[in-house]
Design an enzyme around this catalytic site. Structure first.
Site, short mmCIF file in Angstrom:
data_model
loop_
_atom_site.label_atom_id
_atom_site.label_comp_id
_atom_site.label_asym_id
_atom_site.label_seq_id
_atom_site.Cartn_x
_atom_site.Cartn_y
_atom_site.Cartn_z
N PHE A 165 -7.54 -4.33 -8.30
CA PHE A 165 -7.96 -4.88 -6.95
C PHE A 165 -9.29 -4.25 -6.55
O PHE A 165 -9.57 -2.98 -6.49
CB PHE A 165 -6.93 -4.42 -6.06
CG PHE A 165 -7.25 -4.79 -4.61
CD1 PHE A 165 -6.76 -6.16 -4.39
CD2 PHE A 165 -7.82 -4.33 -3.65
CE1 PHE A 165 -6.88 -6.79 -2.93
CE2 PHE A 165 -8.11 -4.77 -2.37
CZ PHE A 165 -7.67 -6.19 -2.06
N ASP B 161 -14.84 1.91 -9.55
CA ASP B 161 -14.48 1.81 -7.94
C ASP B 161 -13.46 3.03 -7.70
O ASP B 161 -12.33 3.11 -8.17
CB ASP B 161 -13.68 0.39 -8.03
CG ASP B 161 -13.06 -0.05 -6.68
OD1 ASP B 161 -13.10 1.01 -5.76
OD2 ASP B 161 -12.82 -1.16 -6.27
N LYS C 98 -12.89 3.73 2.22
CA LYS C 98 -11.59 4.31 2.85
C LYS C 98 -11.62 5.81 3.09
O LYS C 98 -12.17 5.92 4.32
CB LYS C 98 -10.57 4.32 1.40
CG LYS C 98 -9.93 3.07 1.36
CD LYS C 98 -8.78 3.05 0.53
CE LYS C 98 -8.31 1.48 0.43
NZ LYS C 98 -7.23 0.93 1.32
C1 LIG Z 1 -9.77 0.10 -5.04
C2 LIG Z 1 -10.21 -0.69 -3.93
N1 LIG Z 1 -11.28 -1.34 -4.14
C3 LIG Z 1 -11.50 -2.11 -2.88
C4 LIG Z 1 -10.74 -2.15 -1.73
C5 LIG Z 1 -11.33 -3.10 -0.55
O1 LIG Z 1 -11.69 -2.12 0.41
P1 LIG Z 1 -11.63 -2.90 1.88
O2 LIG Z 1 -10.40 -3.08 2.26
O3 LIG Z 1 -12.37 -1.56 2.66
O4 LIG Z 1 -12.55 -4.15 1.64
C6 LIG Z 1 -9.67 -1.53 -1.75
C7 LIG Z 1 -8.60 -1.82 -0.65
O5 LIG Z 1 -7.49 -1.47 -0.89
C8 LIG Z 1 -9.18 -0.77 -3.01
O6 LIG Z 1 -7.92 0.09 -3.04
#
Ligand SMILES: Cc1ncc(COP(=O)(O)O)c(C=O)c1O
Length: 404
Positions: free
Chosen positions: A138, A225, A254
């Site tokens: 994700f 990520d 986050k």
């Molecule tokens: C690993 C990861 N990358 C990216 C995102 C996307 O972040 P945002 O919701 O701040 O766009 C998330 C959100 O859950 C995530 O868990």
């Protein structure tokens, strides 16, 4: 709400209904507890989905933000922003990387990483760069990041997807080598050190080291990520540090601002000069309020030993869950209690979305991801006593659901 209600309630007609919402509204919080507008208190094991690093109403974060509000909230990136330089230096020192681009969310950080990888390829003469991504990944919900995401539910209705991604299973070097064999267009491998939304699935440390070596050998960027698993959650600043490696590109968001929207792309030496003036930007990215939140978050995490707390209380909570669910683990109705630090998942042998509403009724905030995995990503200030309370509230609900 009945005990089996699913977390889906219509909201006001004026708010677009992109979320199935639980039937409460929260009014205030203190530490790891939050109160709803009816005065009921909840233990917060969700932390705003791995965001509220310092819990709610932190006694040193809130005054610092109040101070910042009276100085400057926002200027623009037309000017130097000294707090950006401070936060960038803090991230560089803790990651061993080189420089930082600031934005506001996780998807923005990942979008920037994808752009950076493509430009890295173009700068080498690769016209159609391709990026390796993972099953169960994700990365967000913009067009490029939902294309990098594996979940078909996230992609449904939004085609055509962005091209240029090659998908592989986690933890198989052989599969990665086979999927990229004789492909001169590969420019990067993009992975979560521990997949969050995909169900708390860790990349093995040996696998991470092997991917690092492969990226070095092939001149690919290793992009990790750390939006969900980073910022101290696993007990190190960044989850990949357990493998003793350093990525070339690391998106963050986050927990970085303890609830104030802050995103960042941290770049190592091979990626640090790819973006040149005019290549990328963000109006809000790096604004003084967001940067102050990031600086104070890191400062307080260090002053209060929150990496150690995440490691210690997380290990305690995981062991307590494993002990309380020992017979369910033995008979297979609970498949696994897994994760690192305060990023834990309990995988059941059946779908368990109903637990979210049942936990709410019992006074506990949790989430369920990947249909069968209870996810616990509380604030990093969680105490051992609060961990005990999570177990006491959650385990009976899991047992009841399994018996149905
Ligand atoms: C690993 C990861 N990358 C990216 C995102 C996307 O972040 P945002 O919701 O701040 O766009 C998330 C959100 O859950 C995530 O868990």
């Amino acid at each position: 709400m009945t005990s089996t209600a699913s977390p889906a309630e219509p909201t006001s007609p004026h708010v677009m209904s992109t979320y199935g919402r639980l039937p409460i509204a929260l009014s205030h919080g203190q530490g790891c507890e939050v109160w709803d507008t009816q005065g009921r208190v909840y233990l917060d094991a969700l932390g705003g989905i791995a965001v509220n690093t310092l819990g709610h109403n932190h006694p040193r974060l809130v005054p610092a933000l109040q101070d910042q509000l009276t100085r400057l909230i926002h200027t623009s990136n037309y000017y130097h922003v000294p707090l950006q330089e401070t936060l960038a230096q803090m991230l560089v020192e803790r990651s061993g990387m080189q420089n930082v681009f600031f934005c506001s969310t996780g998807l923005e950080a990942n979008e920037a990483a994808i752009k950076l990888a493509r430009k890295f390829g173009h700068d080498k003469g690769i016209e159609r760069p391709e990026i390796v991504v993972y099953e169960k990944a994700f990365h967000g919900r913009s067009l490029a990041t939902l294309s990098a995401t594996a979940n078909p539910k996230v992609q449904a209705g939004f085609g055509p997807l962005v091209e240029g991604f090659i998908r592989v299973p986690a933890n198989s070097l052989q599969a990665l080598e086979a999927a990229t064999a004789n492909n001169p267009n590969v420019v990067a491998v993009f992975l979560e050190a521990i997949q969050g939304e995909g169900g708390i699935n860790a990349m093995h440390l040996d696998y991470l080291r092997a991917v690092r070596a492969l990226c070095d050998a092939r001149d690919w960027l290793l992009m990790i990520d750390e939006v969900q698993c980073g910022m101290g959650r696993t007990g190190k600043w960044f989850a990949h540090q357990w493998a003793g490696i350093t990525p070339d590109v690391m998106p963050l968001a986050k927990g970085l601002g303890s609830g104030v929207p802050v995103g960042a792309v941290v770049a190592g030496a091979r990626a640090a000069a790819v973006f040149q003036p005019g290549n990328h930007g963000s109006t809000f990215g790096g604004n003084p309020l967001a940067m102050r939140a990031g600086v104070e978050t890191i400062r307080i995490m260090e002053e209060d030993g929150l990496l150690e707390n995440a490691a210690r209380v997380g290990a305690y909570l995981k062991a307590a869950l494993q002990e309380a669910l020992a017979s369910e683990l033995a008979n297979g109705s609970v498949k696994e209690v897994r994760g690192l630090g305060l990023m834990l998942g309990i995988e059941l042998a059946k779908p368990c979305a109903a637990l979210v509403g049942q936990a709410l009724q019992a006074g506990l905030l949790i989430s369920v991801t990947a249909d069968t995995v209870v996810r616990l990503v509380p604030s990093l200030i969680l105490t051992q006593a609060q961990a005990d309370r999570i177990v006491a509230l959650l385990v009976p609900l899991i047992r009841k659901l399994l018996a149905e």
